[in-house]
Design a protein around this motif. Sequence first.
Motif, PDB file in Angstrom:
ATOM      1  N   PHE A  27       0.822  -1.214   0.000  1.00 17.21           N
ATOM      2  CA  PHE A  27       0.000   0.000   0.000  1.00 17.21           C
ATOM      3  C   PHE A  27       0.859   1.268   0.000  1.00 17.21           C
ATOM      4  N   GLN A  28       2.146   1.124   0.310  1.00 17.89           N
ATOM      5  CA  GLN A  28       3.043   2.270   0.212  1.00 17.89           C
ATOM      6  C   GLN A  28       3.286   2.636  -1.248  1.00 17.89           C
ATOM      7  N   THR A  29       3.198   1.641  -2.127  1.00 19.78           N
ATOM      8  CA  THR A  29       3.347   1.876  -3.566  1.00 19.78           C
ATOM      9  C   THR A  29       2.035   2.317  -4.186  1.00 19.78           C
ATOM     10  N   ASN A  30       0.929   1.668  -3.765  1.00 20.04           N
ATOM     11  CA  ASN A  30      -0.385   2.019  -4.311  1.00 20.04           C
ATOM     12  C   ASN A  30      -1.425   1.831  -3.214  1.00 20.04           C
ATOM     13  N   ASP A  31      -1.869   2.946  -2.637  1.00 17.88           N
ATOM     14  CA  ASP A  31      -2.796   2.842  -1.503  1.00 17.88           C
ATOM     15  C   ASP A  31      -4.216   2.489  -1.935  1.00 17.88           C
ATOM     16  N   GLN A  32      -4.464   2.446  -3.251  1.00 19.88           N
ATOM     17  CA  GLN A  32      -5.774   2.056  -3.762  1.00 19.88           C
ATOM     18  C   GLN A  32      -5.800   0.601  -4.253  1.00 19.88           C
ATOM     19  N   LEU A  33      -4.722  -0.120  -4.027  1.00 17.63           N
ATOM     20  CA  LEU A  33      -4.653  -1.511  -4.474  1.00 17.63           C
ATOM     21  C   LEU A  33      -5.788  -2.326  -3.857  1.00 17.63           C
ATOM     22  N   LYS A  34      -6.468  -3.108  -4.699  1.00 16.05           N
ATOM     23  CA  LYS A  34      -7.565  -3.957  -4.224  1.00 16.05           C
ATOM     24  C   LYS A  34      -7.444  -5.329  -4.873  1.00 16.05           C
ATOM     25  N   ILE A  35      -7.606  -6.358  -4.064  1.00 13.39           N
ATOM     26  CA  ILE A  35      -7.579  -7.737  -4.546  1.00 13.39           C
ATOM     27  C   ILE A  35      -8.923  -8.371  -4.226  1.00 13.39           C
ATOM     28  N   GLY A  36      -9.577  -8.913  -5.235  1.00  9.76           N
ATOM     29  CA  GLY A  36     -10.855  -9.594  -5.032  1.00  9.76           C
ATOM     30  C   GLY A  36     -10.645 -11.086  -4.818  1.00  9.76           C
ATOM     31  N   ILE A  37     -11.428 -11.641  -3.947  1.00 11.15           N
ATOM     32  CA  ILE A  37     -11.353 -13.072  -3.645  1.00 11.15           C
ATOM     33  C   ILE A  37     -12.742 -13.685  -3.800  1.00 11.15           C
ATOM     34  N   ILE A  38     -12.826 -14.783  -4.544  1.00 15.96           N
ATOM     35  CA  ILE A  38     -14.057 -15.588  -4.538  1.00 15.96           C
ATOM     36  C   ILE A  38     -13.696 -16.978  -4.044  1.00 15.96           C
ATOM     37  N   HIS A  39     -14.404 -17.426  -3.017  1.00 14.38           N
ATOM     38  CA  HIS A  39     -14.219 -18.764  -2.449  1.00 14.38           C
ATOM     39  C   HIS A  39     -15.380 -19.636  -2.921  1.00 14.38           C
ATOM     40  N   TYR A  40     -15.064 -20.652  -3.729  1.00 12.17           N
ATOM     41  CA  TYR A  40     -16.081 -21.567  -4.246  1.00 12.17           C
ATOM     42  C   TYR A  40     -16.054 -22.882  -3.468  1.00 12.17           C
ATOM     43  N   THR A  41     -17.225 -23.395  -3.150  1.00 12.13           N
ATOM     44  CA  THR A  41     -17.330 -24.698  -2.487  1.00 12.13           C
ATOM     45  C   THR A  41     -18.327 -25.579  -3.233  1.00 12.13           C
ATOM     46  N   LYS A  42     -18.060 -26.874  -3.217  1.00 13.18           N
ATOM     47  CA  LYS A  42     -18.955 -27.895  -3.793  1.00 13.18           C
ATOM     48  C   LYS A  42     -19.226 -27.670  -5.283  1.00 13.18           C
ATOM     49  N   ILE A  43     -18.210 -27.180  -6.004  1.00 10.81           N
ATOM     50  CA  ILE A  43     -18.387 -26.978  -7.441  1.00 10.81           C
ATOM     51  C   ILE A  43     -18.058 -28.262  -8.206  1.00 10.81           C
ATOM     52  N   VAL A  44     -18.519 -28.345  -9.430  1.00 15.03           N
ATOM     53  CA  VAL A  44     -18.196 -29.453 -10.327  1.00 15.03           C
ATOM     54  C   VAL A  44     -17.491 -28.860 -11.538  1.00 15.03           C
ATOM     55  N   VAL A  45     -16.216 -29.197 -11.700  1.00 16.20           N
ATOM     56  CA  VAL A  45     -15.435 -28.703 -12.833  1.00 16.20           C
ATOM     57  C   VAL A  45     -15.448 -29.784 -13.913  1.00 16.20           C
ATOM     58  N   SER A  46     -16.043 -29.469 -15.034  1.00 13.57           N
ATOM     59  CA  SER A  46     -16.154 -30.426 -16.132  1.00 13.57           C
ATOM     60  C   SER A  46     -15.909 -29.691 -17.439  1.00 13.57           C
ATOM     61  N   GLU A  47     -16.145 -30.365 -18.536  1.00  6.78           N
ATOM     62  CA  GLU A  47     -16.070 -29.698 -19.833  1.00  6.78           C
ATOM     63  C   GLU A  47     -17.111 -28.582 -19.870  1.00  6.78           C
ATOM     64  N   SER A  48     -16.729 -27.438 -20.409  1.00  8.43           N
ATOM     65  CA  SER A  48     -17.676 -26.321 -20.476  1.00  8.43           C
ATOM     66  C   SER A  48     -18.864 -26.679 -21.366  1.00  8.43           C
ATOM     67  N   PRO A  49     -20.075 -26.316 -20.945  1.00  4.03           N
ATOM     68  CA  PRO A  49     -21.244 -26.562 -21.802  1.00  4.03           C
ATOM     69  C   PRO A  49     -21.150 -25.731 -23.083  1.00  4.03           C
ATOM     70  N   GLN A  50     -21.894 -26.139 -24.086  1.00  4.37           N
ATOM     71  CA  GLN A  50     -21.832 -25.479 -25.383  1.00  4.37           C
ATOM     72  C   GLN A  50     -22.168 -23.994 -25.288  1.00  4.37           C
ATOM     73  N   MET A  51     -23.062 -23.643 -24.354  1.00  6.91           N
ATOM     74  CA  MET A  51     -23.438 -22.237 -24.180  1.00  6.91           C
ATOM     75  C   MET A  51     -22.224 -21.387 -23.819  1.00  6.91           C
ATOM     76  N   ILE A  52     -21.381 -21.889 -22.903  1.00  7.21           N
ATOM     77  CA  ILE A  52     -20.183 -21.157 -22.499  1.00  7.21           C
ATOM     78  C   ILE A  52     -19.173 -21.122 -23.639  1.00  7.21           C
ATOM     79  N   LYS A  53     -18.997 -22.247 -24.318  1.00  6.02           N
ATOM     80  CA  LYS A  53     -18.057 -22.283 -25.449  1.00  6.02           C
ATOM     81  C   LYS A  53     -18.467 -21.277 -26.524  1.00  6.02           C
ATOM     82  N   GLY A  54     -19.759 -21.273 -26.839  1.00  6.84           N
ATOM     83  CA  GLY A  54     -20.247 -20.377 -27.882  1.00  6.84           C
ATOM     84  C   GLY A  54     -20.130 -18.918 -27.482  1.00  6.84           C
ATOM     85  N   ARG A  55     -20.480 -18.630 -26.240  1.00  7.39           N
ATOM     86  CA  ARG A  55     -20.417 -17.250 -25.767  1.00  7.39           C
ATOM     87  C   ARG A  55     -18.978 -16.746 -25.740  1.00  7.39           C
TER      88      ARG A  55
END
Length: 229
Positions: free
Chosen positions: A10-38
């Motif tokens: 913060f001495q270098t950049n006092d506006q620095l912000k880091i976002g965190i998303i914590h995911y639980t119980k997700i299923v990582v698989s092949e992306s559905p066609q909707m996501i691929k197309g988009r």
Amino acid sequence: MNISINPSLFQTNDQLKIGIIHYTKIVVSESPQMIKGRTRLYQENLFLELQETSVTERPGIAEWRKVWKSFGADPNRYRHSAESLMRRISKENYLEPFHLGVDLNNFFSLQFEIPIGIYDLSKIQGDVVITVGDEETGYEGLNGRFNTLKNILCSIDDDGAFGSPFVDSRRTAVTEETTNALQIFYLRPSLTEDECHELLQSAGKMFCQVSGGDYKTFILSSNEPTISL
């Protein structure tokens, strides 16, 4: 698990912000066609836009190049991941589907014009600190080589560095076995905290609509440099 930012940043950049998303119980698989197309359509439209304006003129890309340089790294030699992705697309070298975790992470990075990393939480040991690397900081990256992170922002756990806005490590990579994940957003410092919360909620909601599971969002800043999962 605690996640914190080294206060010296913060001495270098006092506006620095880091976002965190914590995911639980997700299923990582092949992306559905909707996501691929988009994702493909988004890249094709972005390619057309980049014929009119250069990658480095995009607001988010330009802002993060300045942040990069402020911490001592050369943005022309070590490009942050969002810029690298966008440069590929500017050459009509589109990203191919990999799996849901990687595909959505890349999509968000292009959409928001910021570096983002996603990590398998079961492979992270102890607490996490976001800091700037030195001569000894580095790891085997997803790009297939050892990457030194001197003067580059990075995430470190008890076993050493595992992620950065440059390139991520093999050690904590998300796979189709991942059920709990940590996503780190290197937010544009110019955004307000309300804008940051809105961005994270949008990303988390979209991710879980496809992967299932639940998510929680957090922002690390000078006002709140440490959060607990």
